[in-house]
Scaffold this motif. Structure first.
Motif, PDB file in Angstrom:
ATOM      1  N   GLY A 212       8.908 -48.651  -0.244  1.00  0.00           N
ATOM      2  CA  GLY A 212       7.884 -48.226   0.903  1.00  0.00           C
ATOM      3  C   GLY A 212       6.845 -47.958   1.106  1.00  0.00           C
ATOM      4  N   LEU A 213       6.303 -48.183  -0.366  1.00  0.00           N
ATOM      5  CA  LEU A 213       5.182 -47.438  -0.975  1.00  0.00           C
ATOM      6  C   LEU A 213       3.703 -48.702  -0.563  1.00  0.00           C
ATOM      7  CD1 LEU A 213       5.360 -44.385  -3.077  1.00  0.00           C
ATOM      8  CD2 LEU A 213       5.389 -44.317  -0.290  1.00  0.00           C
ATOM      9  N   THR A 214       2.801 -48.502   0.026  1.00  0.00           N
ATOM     10  CA  THR A 214       1.620 -50.080  -0.594  1.00  0.00           C
ATOM     11  C   THR A 214       1.110 -50.097  -1.828  1.00  0.00           C
ATOM     12  OG1 THR A 214       1.269 -49.477   1.944  1.00  0.00           O
ATOM     13  CG2 THR A 214      -0.431 -51.021   0.068  1.00  0.00           C
ATOM     14  N   GLU A 215       1.289 -50.851  -2.840  1.00  0.00           N
ATOM     15  CA  GLU A 215       0.697 -50.779  -3.727  1.00  0.00           C
ATOM     16  C   GLU A 215      -0.061 -51.593  -4.190  1.00  0.00           C
ATOM     17  OE1 GLU A 215       2.991 -50.864  -8.254  1.00  0.00           O
ATOM     18  OE2 GLU A 215       4.289 -51.773  -6.696  1.00  0.00           O
ATOM     19  N   VAL A 216      -1.379 -51.585  -4.641  1.00  0.00           N
ATOM     20  CA  VAL A 216      -2.293 -52.426  -5.485  1.00  0.00           C
ATOM     21  C   VAL A 216      -2.592 -52.267  -6.363  1.00  0.00           C
ATOM     22  CG1 VAL A 216      -4.553 -52.068  -4.876  1.00  0.00           C
ATOM     23  CG2 VAL A 216      -3.990 -51.269  -2.994  1.00  0.00           C
ATOM     24  N   GLU A 217      -2.632 -53.593  -6.990  1.00  0.00           N
ATOM     25  CA  GLU A 217      -2.686 -53.899  -8.301  1.00  0.00           C
ATOM     26  C   GLU A 217      -3.908 -53.720  -8.447  1.00  0.00           C
ATOM     27  OE1 GLU A 217      -1.237 -57.129 -11.408  1.00  0.00           O
ATOM     28  OE2 GLU A 217      -1.064 -57.362  -9.848  1.00  0.00           O
ATOM     29  N   VAL A 218      -4.376 -53.171  -9.744  1.00  0.00           N
ATOM     30  CA  VAL A 218      -5.774 -53.461  -9.665  1.00  0.00           C
ATOM     31  C   VAL A 218      -5.390 -54.132 -11.104  1.00  0.00           C
ATOM     32  CG1 VAL A 218      -7.931 -52.377 -10.745  1.00  0.00           C
ATOM     33  CG2 VAL A 218      -6.037 -50.554  -9.016  1.00  0.00           C
ATOM     34  N   THR A 219      -6.975 -55.579 -11.029  1.00  0.00           N
ATOM     35  CA  THR A 219      -7.428 -56.590 -12.287  1.00  0.00           C
ATOM     36  C   THR A 219      -8.081 -56.162 -13.160  1.00  0.00           C
ATOM     37  OG1 THR A 219      -7.430 -58.417 -10.857  1.00  0.00           O
ATOM     38  CG2 THR A 219      -5.286 -58.068 -10.704  1.00  0.00           C
ATOM     39  N   PRO A 220      -8.014 -57.342 -14.237  1.00  0.00           N
ATOM     40  CA  PRO A 220     -10.339 -57.018 -14.862  1.00  0.00           C
ATOM     41  C   PRO A 220     -10.806 -57.638 -13.787  1.00  0.00           C
ATOM     42  CG  PRO A 220      -8.087 -57.700 -16.263  1.00  0.00           C
ATOM     43  CD  PRO A 220      -7.780 -57.425 -14.899  1.00  0.00           C
ATOM     44  N   LEU A 221     -11.827 -57.470 -14.064  1.00  0.00           N
ATOM     45  CA  LEU A 221     -12.784 -58.228 -13.302  1.00  0.00           C
ATOM     46  C   LEU A 221     -12.978 -59.694 -13.397  1.00  0.00           C
ATOM     47  CD1 LEU A 221     -16.205 -55.134 -13.652  1.00  0.00           C
ATOM     48  CD2 LEU A 221     -14.607 -56.067 -12.087  1.00  0.00           C
ATOM     49  N   ASN A 222     -13.017 -60.487 -13.182  1.00  0.00           N
ATOM     50  CA  ASN A 222     -12.997 -61.677 -13.436  1.00  0.00           C
ATOM     51  C   ASN A 222     -15.209 -61.963 -13.912  1.00  0.00           C
ATOM     52  OD1 ASN A 222     -16.135 -61.969 -11.727  1.00  0.00           O
ATOM     53  ND2 ASN A 222     -14.520 -62.563 -10.188  1.00  0.00           N
ATOM     54  N   ASP A 223     -15.103 -63.244 -14.616  1.00  0.00           N
ATOM     55  CA  ASP A 223     -16.430 -63.403 -15.285  1.00  0.00           C
ATOM     56  C   ASP A 223     -18.179 -63.016 -14.982  1.00  0.00           C
ATOM     57  OD1 ASP A 223     -14.834 -63.703 -17.416  1.00  0.00           O
ATOM     58  OD2 ASP A 223     -15.384 -65.973 -17.309  1.00  0.00           O
ATOM     59  N   ALA A 224     -17.670 -63.674 -14.114  1.00  0.00           N
ATOM     60  CA  ALA A 224     -18.818 -62.970 -13.168  1.00  0.00           C
ATOM     61  C   ALA A 224     -19.062 -61.781 -13.066  1.00  0.00           C
ATOM     62  CB  ALA A 224     -18.970 -63.819 -11.580  1.00  0.00           C
ATOM     63  N   ASP A 225     -18.357 -60.823 -12.030  1.00  0.00           N
ATOM     64  CA  ASP A 225     -18.255 -59.606 -12.256  1.00  0.00           C
ATOM     65  C   ASP A 225     -19.008 -59.134 -12.955  1.00  0.00           C
ATOM     66  OD1 ASP A 225     -17.980 -60.314  -9.412  1.00  0.00           O
ATOM     67  OD2 ASP A 225     -15.618 -59.517  -9.478  1.00  0.00           O
ATOM     68  N   ALA A 226     -17.586 -59.385 -14.533  1.00  0.00           N
ATOM     69  CA  ALA A 226     -17.995 -58.598 -15.959  1.00  0.00           C
ATOM     70  C   ALA A 226     -19.832 -58.327 -16.440  1.00  0.00           C
ATOM     71  CB  ALA A 226     -17.499 -59.241 -17.168  1.00  0.00           C
ATOM     72  N   ARG A 227     -20.117 -59.615 -16.028  1.00  0.00           N
ATOM     73  CA  ARG A 227     -21.958 -60.050 -16.232  1.00  0.00           C
ATOM     74  C   ARG A 227     -22.504 -58.632 -15.221  1.00  0.00           C
ATOM     75  NH1 ARG A 227     -22.825 -64.085 -19.426  1.00  0.00           N
ATOM     76  NH2 ARG A 227     -21.265 -65.452 -20.507  1.00  0.00           N
ATOM     77  N   ARG A 228     -21.778 -58.999 -13.947  1.00  0.00           N
ATOM     78  CA  ARG A 228     -23.108 -57.972 -12.891  1.00  0.00           C
ATOM     79  C   ARG A 228     -23.327 -56.792 -13.579  1.00  0.00           C
ATOM     80  NH1 ARG A 228     -22.181 -56.452  -7.656  1.00  0.00           N
ATOM     81  NH2 ARG A 228     -20.121 -57.748  -7.877  1.00  0.00           N
ATOM     82  N   LEU A 229     -21.425 -56.226 -14.182  1.00  0.00           N
ATOM     83  CA  LEU A 229     -21.716 -55.099 -14.634  1.00  0.00           C
ATOM     84  C   LEU A 229     -22.977 -54.579 -15.674  1.00  0.00           C
ATOM     85  CD1 LEU A 229     -20.460 -52.336 -14.373  1.00  0.00           C
ATOM     86  CD2 LEU A 229     -18.443 -53.177 -15.536  1.00  0.00           C
ATOM     87  N   LEU A 230     -22.493 -55.775 -16.400  1.00  0.00           N
ATOM     88  CA  LEU A 230     -23.867 -55.092 -17.545  1.00  0.00           C
ATOM     89  C   LEU A 230     -24.817 -55.699 -17.502  1.00  0.00           C
ATOM     90  CD1 LEU A 230     -21.226 -57.340 -19.866  1.00  0.00           C
ATOM     91  CD2 LEU A 230     -21.358 -55.028 -20.363  1.00  0.00           C
ATOM     92  N   ALA A 231     -24.902 -56.928 -16.585  1.00  0.00           N
ATOM     93  CA  ALA A 231     -26.864 -56.769 -16.281  1.00  0.00           C
ATOM     94  C   ALA A 231     -27.398 -55.775 -15.518  1.00  0.00           C
ATOM     95  CB  ALA A 231     -26.816 -58.311 -15.052  1.00  0.00           C
ATOM     96  N   ARG A 232     -26.641 -54.791 -14.487  1.00  0.00           N
ATOM     97  CA  ARG A 232     -26.858 -54.263 -13.718  1.00  0.00           C
ATOM     98  C   ARG A 232     -27.417 -52.253 -15.065  1.00  0.00           C
ATOM     99  NH1 ARG A 232     -23.412 -52.479  -8.367  1.00  0.00           N
ATOM    100  NH2 ARG A 232     -24.628 -50.817  -8.702  1.00  0.00           N
ATOM    101  N   ARG A 233     -26.661 -52.083 -16.438  1.00  0.00           N
ATOM    102  CA  ARG A 233     -26.301 -51.529 -16.249  1.00  0.00           C
ATOM    103  C   ARG A 233     -27.575 -51.332 -18.356  1.00  0.00           C
ATOM    104  NH1 ARG A 233     -27.944 -47.487 -16.849  1.00  0.00           N
ATOM    105  NH2 ARG A 233     -25.892 -46.236 -17.873  1.00  0.00           N
ATOM    106  N   PHE A 234     -27.489 -52.519 -18.488  1.00  0.00           N
ATOM    107  CA  PHE A 234     -27.463 -52.986 -19.898  1.00  0.00           C
ATOM    108  C   PHE A 234     -28.342 -53.535 -20.000  1.00  0.00           C
ATOM    109  CE2 PHE A 234     -23.169 -51.009 -20.497  1.00  0.00           C
ATOM    110  CZ  PHE A 234     -23.930 -49.814 -20.750  1.00  0.00           C
ATOM    111  N   ALA A 235     -29.495 -54.079 -19.059  1.00  0.00           N
ATOM    112  CA  ALA A 235     -30.641 -55.367 -18.746  1.00  0.00           C
ATOM    113  C   ALA A 235     -31.187 -55.570 -20.697  1.00  0.00           C
ATOM    114  CB  ALA A 235     -31.775 -55.417 -17.881  1.00  0.00           C
TER     115      ALA A 235
END
Length: 928
Positions: free
Chosen positions: A191-214
């Protein structure tokens, strides 16, 4: 994962900006709007480090920006044994709202959370109180409850959060939780809404790293992305600890073992670099669990909280805006803090926490348990006291855990064995964990200090699982014989042992068991009605119970309101059952069953529910309780109680006329209980079989079954079934041509002195008296029975009196008067669904002439009695059986059939059914 949140919040960064989480953020934003308007719940599920906590943080910030009040809590793996530890975090910041609750709800929460003293509240009361508190907090503005790490939340808090989450419709409250998918005891998501949080795809993973560790080379970032496997926390921590050359912290990279373990190691390195005083305070916070600043300040010493600053600056912890709680940025930080400490450091922290939690006995006991490594009686006593407190407020599992730890810390062999045995007994009798009980008793094995508690636990186990009353009796009797006789009523482990011995004697029902028990009980003074000694005396001679004892029993029943000790409820209801006082215990027994914290006590609780419904002629409900009991017993291994379930199922089937079902349940009882010589259970089955036989007018079979229970005219000691089956035996004796035996048994019932015990007992005495009365006294005796105060509350028994009265009147030729009683009886039985008894009443009505006249093929009309004889013969009954049902001689039945055959134009019984079906119907006749 929030961009850089776990290391630093750069100036100008978007506090809500998460890379690759647009879909989840959009869902959570809609969730907040719905929660603020009408209530809603969302459960985030995902692996460690995948970004659940970051999404919780982002949603909490967005909620605050929308004007929603946010209250946070989290499961703590070191507090899973502390009931309501998680709920305590949610309630701690709502003190003003707590004060505004109605006193009963406020007190329930305060007692459950250890904030106040008083009678232990029911879990359902605590849950309702929590819901009312959150509703009160949402009056001024919407409320968001954020709960991280639901998978390690204590069971009681998990139940409370689930309870609240399912009742938010129409309330401006949101519940947002997060859990790992591999949790051992999952949060109920129905009866509750469940949201699965999955790992980032390759593009988002690289984008996250590029923003913080250029500043890092592309090959290094590619390696980090590959090893982190899309886990945002691992991405940030791996990259943050990697130099330009690709080494982590100046060493060769060794990234095996998965991102979760590596991130934990990196957090451990960050914690290790903190000042010693900061690490010390973090350890206190990790082990304390709730994040209570006051507790940390008291345990950390003067100016200790100032030492949190380095951890705050490194974004390992954060202090709530209220300034009253500290929270770890991520659960892995807490784990790293504990993993990085030594055993002595942890023990020291637990000791300091115990010193400041003197007003919280259970939490203090838990910390002392973890702070102590060598046996210490003073510590063991504190933990044992905490265990008993847990039991009183309904936390049987917590009581067992604490008693086992108290036993481990007991220097004396006798105290160790006593505490282990007590834990085993509670595990089996209250909690319903036979495997745990067996495991504990295995630890006691070989210990020569065999206490009363050990005998009680072992005896109870062999009784309820194997039905071995002989072993249980020997163990318990020998232990009690050697125990000193107290000056007052038995209590403590002696009372527990006596109670278990009484149970063994009750189910055995054999003289070699009950006679020594009665002699043993004679040593002790009169005790409370629910005590073991009272129960044994009731079984021995129920008629000896005085009005004073009944008055005291009523007082004990009245005190059950709010009682959370399942043992007290069950023992009181056990005695109340014998005197028809179960309706007054109904609410308390149902609480024991439905609260779920006392599965062992739920089984006798279901027995009482089945009894209550059976006596109230609610046989379908009784059968449902019996089915639930049987299923629970088969699931848990409590085979003895399952036999009681079969008895109630058999009785319900007997009353409904489901003879095959009744026989099936009776045979299950005989097959299991007979070889074990459990006479009480064997009698139960014979009682159900006798009732079925009486209903179908098979009085010879009914007499055989009823006289297995007792000899006519004799009410043997320790045999309550003799009283319960008395009307069946008396009627069966009368209708099978044994009037002397019937009168003798009725006289024994009158002499037993049971009519003052309840209106049902009074009706039983009056019924057998009227059945066996002289003809000139019959009408008066039946009228007196029907006029008894409270007789109408026993529908079946009352209808049975009306049927017997109508039968007696018809035999005296008073057909008109007989029809009045028989019509009432038939209507009552029809309403109850007692098909055999309804058929009996209908047959008697037809025998009075209140039927359809029928003309035979030869032109001659069958008389009412001829028609009734023919119908019974068509069902397959023999002449003696028909004679018994119609109060005729077999010779008269034969004469009737001799005249019926030519009237119907047939020559044998085999043709009766078709001939009767072919008869035309005529308007009803009701001649006197």
């Amino acid at each position: 994962m929030r961009d850089g949140q776990n290391r630093s919040m750069g100036a100008g960064s978007d506090p809500i900006g998460l890379v690759g989480r647009d879909h989840e953020l959009a869902e959570l934003a809609m969730f907040l709007d719905k929660a603020a308007a009408d209530g809603a719940t969302v459960l985030l599920t995902g692996e460690p480090g995948v970004g659940k906590t970051a999404l919780l943080d982002a949603t909490a910030e967005l909620a605050a920006a929308k004007g929603i009040r946010v209250v946070r809590g989290s499961g703590v793996e070191y507090e899973t044994d502390i009931s309501f530890a998680g709920l305590h975090q949610l309630v701690a910041s709502l003190t003003r709202e707590l004060d505004r609750l109605p006193p009963p709800l406020r007190e329930a929460l305060e007692v459950a959370l250890g904030l106040g003293a008083g009678p232990a509240p029911r879990p359902i009361t605590v849950m309702n109180a929590a819901l009312s508190l959150f509703e009160e907090a949402a009056k001024d503005r919407p409320l968001l409850l954020v709960v991280d790490d639901l998978h390690v939340l204590d069971h009681a808090s998990r139940s409370a959060v689930g309870f609240v989450a399912r009742r938010l419709s129409g309330r401006r409250i949101g519940v947002l939780g997060a859990r790992r998918p591999e949790s051992g005891e999952p949060f109920p998501v129905t009866g509750l809404t469940e949201v699965e949080v999955t790992p980032l795809n390759d593009a988002d993973a690289r984008r996250l790293l590029a923003r913080r560790f250029a500043h890092l080379p592309g090959r290094v970032l590619a390696g980090v992305a590959r090893e982190a496997q899309g886990n945002p926390l691992a991405l940030l921590e791996f990259a943050g600890s990697t130099g330009v050359s690709g080494d982590r912290n100046g060493t060769e990279a060794d990234w095996g073992g998965g991102p979760g373990r590596d991130v934990r190691a990196l957090y451990g390195a960050r914690v290790e670099r903190l000042p010693e005083r900061t690490r010390d305070l973090l350890l206190l916070a990790a082990l304390e669990g709730s994040g209570d600043i006051g507790v940390l300040a008291a345990a950390g010493g003067p100016d200790g909280l100032e030492e949190l600053a380095p951890a705050e600056r490194d974004h390992l912890v954060m202090v709530a805006e209220s300034g009253r709680a500290v929270r770890f940025r991520h659960p892995l930080v807490r784990s790293a803090v504990v993993d990085g400490s030594t055993g002595e450091q942890r023990r020291s922290a637990h000791r300091r926490l115990a010193d400041v939690l003197v007003d919280h006995p259970e939490r203090r006991g838990d910390h002392l348990a973890k702070a102590t490594v060598v046996p210490d009686e003073s510590v063991a006593a504190v933990i044992e006291s905490a265990a008993e407190r847990s039991l009183r407020r309904g936390d049987a599992d917590g009581a067992v855990t604490r008693l086992r730890r108290a036993a481990e810390l007991s220097p004396g062999r006798a105290d160790r064995g006593r505490r282990q045995s007590r834990a085993a007994y509670i595990a089996a009798w209250v909690a319903g964990h036979l495997d745990v009980s067996y495991e504990i008793m295995g630890e006691v094995q070989g210990d020569p200090a065999r206490s009363l508690s050990a005998a009680a636990a072992t005896g109870f186990l062999v009784l309820v699982t194997e039905g071995d009353a002989d072993t249980a009796h020997t163990l318990l009797f020998d232990a009690i014989e050697q125990a000193p006789v107290p000056s007052g009523p038995p209590h403590g482990e002696l009372e527990t042992a006596l109670f278990t011995l009484t149970l063994a004697g009750t189910f055995s029902g054999r003289e070699e068991h009950w006679r020594p028990l009665v002699d043993l009980l004679a040593r002790y003074p009169e005790a409370s009605p629910a005590a073991a000694a009272s129960l044994g005396r009731i079984h021995h001679d129920i008629g000896s119970v005085t009005d004073d004892m009944l008055r005291r029993l009523d007082e004990e029943i009245a005190r059950l309101k709010g009682q959370t000790d399942a043992d007290v409820v069950i023992r009181t209801a056990l005695v109340a059952e014998y005197f028809d006082r179960l309706p007054d215990c109904r609410e308390d027994v149902l609480r024991v069953i439905r609260d779920g914290g006392a599965m062992g006590a739920s089984m006798p609780g279901l027995i009482f529910v089945a009894v209550d419904h059976m006596y109230g002629s609610r046989w379908r409900e009784s059968a449902e309780a019996a089915a639930e009991l049987i299923a629970l017993c088969e699931q848990t291994g409590y085979h003895l109680f399952a036999q009681v379930g079969h008895y109630f199922a058999a009785m319900a089937a007997a009353q409904h006329g489901d003879l095959d079902v009744c026989d099936e349940h009776c045979r299950k009882i005989w097959d299991w209980s007979g070889p074990r010589r459990l006479r009480r259970l064997v009698n139960h089955a014979h009682q159900a079989a006798a009732r079925a036989a009486v209903g179908t007018a098979d009085f010879e079979a009914a007499y055989r079954h009823a006289t297995v229970i007792c000899t006519p005219g004799v009410l043997p000691p320790f045999n309550p079934d003799a009283v319960l089956s008395a009307p069946d035996l008396v009627e069966a004796a009368l209708r099978s041509g044994r009037p002397a035996e019937a009168r003798r048994h009725a006289e024994a019932i009158r002499d037993a002195g049971i009519d003052h015990l309840s209106s049902r007992f009074a009706l039983t005495v009056a019924t057998v008296t009227a059945m066996t009365a002289a003809p000139e006294d019959t009408a008066r005796c039946f009228e007196e029975a029907l006029a008894l105060p409270g007789a109408g509350q026993w529908p079946f028994e009352f209808g049975r009196v009306q049927l017997a009265y109508g039968e007696a009147l018809r035999r005296q030729g008073l057909n008109r008067e007989a029809r009045t009683q028989l019509t009432a009886a038939r209507g009552r039985f029809e309403e109850l669904g007692a098909r055999p008894w309804e058929a009996r009443a209908a047959a008697e009505l037809r025998a009075t002439g209140m039927t359809r006249t029928t003309r035979g093929k030869a032109g001659e009309t069958l008389t009412p009695q001829e028609l009734e004889v023919a119908r019974l013969a068509a069902t397959g009954l023999s002449n003696p059986q028909i004679a018994a049902r119609l109060f005729l001689s077999p010779r008269t039945v034969s004469s009737h059939l001799y005249r019926v055959f030519p009237k119907l134009g047939i020559a044998s019984r085999g043709e009766l059914r078709d001939a009767l079906d072919a008869l035309p119907s005529e308007p009803p006749s009701a001649e006197a």
